[in-house]
Design an enzyme around this catalytic site. Structure first.
Site, short mmCIF file in Angstrom:
data_model
loop_
_atom_site.label_atom_id
_atom_site.label_comp_id
_atom_site.label_asym_id
_atom_site.label_seq_id
_atom_site.Cartn_x
_atom_site.Cartn_y
_atom_site.Cartn_z
CB THR A 111 38.31 35.58 43.61
OG1 THR A 111 37.64 35.01 42.47
CG2 THR A 111 39.60 34.82 43.85
N GLY B 256 30.53 33.75 45.84
CA GLY B 256 30.26 34.91 46.69
C GLY B 256 29.42 34.60 47.91
CB VAL C 201 24.66 41.84 45.49
CG1 VAL C 201 26.00 42.47 45.89
CG2 VAL C 201 23.79 42.87 44.77
CG ASP D 10 32.57 37.62 47.57
OD1 ASP D 10 32.10 37.37 46.44
OD2 ASP D 10 33.78 37.52 47.85
CB THR E 105 36.17 37.91 40.70
OG1 THR E 105 34.78 37.74 40.50
CG2 THR E 105 36.40 38.96 41.76
#
Ligand code: ASP
Length: 304
Positions: free
Chosen positions: A224, A227, A202, A204, A173
């Protein structure tokens, strides 16, 4: 006018051959630093850096996004401006070349903060954000990653395998935090999530206060890691609380946030922070973290 500060990250985890990230991190932080040096805004700097990180296939964001269990990319991204707490986010988008630019367009051209899926894509298209076919993300590398994850029957975060053991790979990420010469802060985060994730999942990264946060009164933050851990602890917002309400220094607040992440949920990940004082800070509970910072012309790339 005072100085500027900028920090970017390319993800955390077990990083094999970290030296291969150095030229890319250096190039991208330099581009952002040039913009800030010339008096550009923190908002422009973080959106430029994250766009460049998204275009580099080394990272798990934009072009390099990993694929979900159906073999398609579902990207998440968010941006926040600390000057007025304006924010924009998109999630579950698979046809937008640079999800961070779609998030910025949500912030600037809509009355909303967060758009998802088909609605986010239609909004981006209407606002002339560059679109790509789904196949843009289905690169041979990412298809091979997905086949491997399916063969092992795992949902592989790019940092760690599902059981918490270090994965063989590190993808990353991306994020950026900045303080411009006018003292305004901004943060941006973008990701493809995790290989073989459930469609609709989905993390964070696009959630304001979890994977991204900026407030001139405290700091700008990009996270990162796993999540779910950052969502459950509102980690990015926590750093702002520690600085603004408890009076911690920037590095101390960053360290304390990771300490809480580990203590409360055995969290796996890392974060980068630029404080209202211009201090660049980073902390991690992972073995590695890719970052580069620039403060008044001094560039520092770290790949561990
Ligand atoms: N935080 C991201 C997510 O859970 C993954 C990452 O940081 O690599 O979607």
């Amino acid at each position: 006018m005072s100085g500027y500060s900028l920090m970017i990250h390319g993800g955390a985890g077990v990083i094999r051959n970290p030296e291969r990230f150095e030229p890319s991190l250096h190039r991208i932080v330099s581009a952002g630093a040039d913009l800030l040096e010339r008096g550009g805004t923190a908002r422009d700097a973080v959106s430029l850096c994250v766009t460049l990180l998204e275009d580099d296939p080394l990272y798990n964001a934009g072009f390099g996004s990993v694929l979900n269990a159906d073999g398609v990319a579902e990207c998440d991204a968010a941006i926040m401006d600390g000057r007025d707490l304006s924010a924009g986010a998109v999630a579950g988008v698979g046809r937008i070349k640079n999800p961070i630019l779609a998030a910025r367009t949500v912030m600037e051209n809509s009355a909303h903060v967060f758009l998802i899926g088909a609605g986010a894509e239609a909004f981006a298209r209407r606002n002339n954000v560059e679109m790509v076919p789904e196949s843009y993300f289905q690169t041979p590398e990412r298809l091979a990653d997905l086949a491997r994850a399916k063969a092992r029957n795992e949902t592989a975060l790019d940092h760690v395998a599902s059981q918490g053991a270090p994965s063989a790979k590190k993808l990353g990420t991306v994020g950026a935090v900045a303080r411009d010469r006018a003292g305004n802060l901004a943060a941006a985060t973008s990701t493809g999530g995790m290989t073989n994730k459930l469609p609709g999942r989905v993390g964070d990264s696009p959630v304001i206060g979890a994977g991204v946060f900026a407030d001139n009164a405290s700091c700008a933050v990009s996270c990162t890691g796993v999540g779910e851990h950052f969502l459950r602890t509102s980690l990015a917002r926590t750093v702002g609380f520690l600085i603004e309400d408890l009076g911690l220094e920037t590095q101390a607040a960053t360290d304390e946030a990771i300490r809480r992440l580990v203590e409360k949920v055995s969290g796996v990940g890392a974060l980068i922070v630029v404080g209202r004082d211009g201090v660049c800070a980073r902390a991690q509970s992972t073995p590695g973290l890719l970052t580069a910072s620039a403060r008044d012309g001094v560039i520092n790339v770290k790949t561990a």
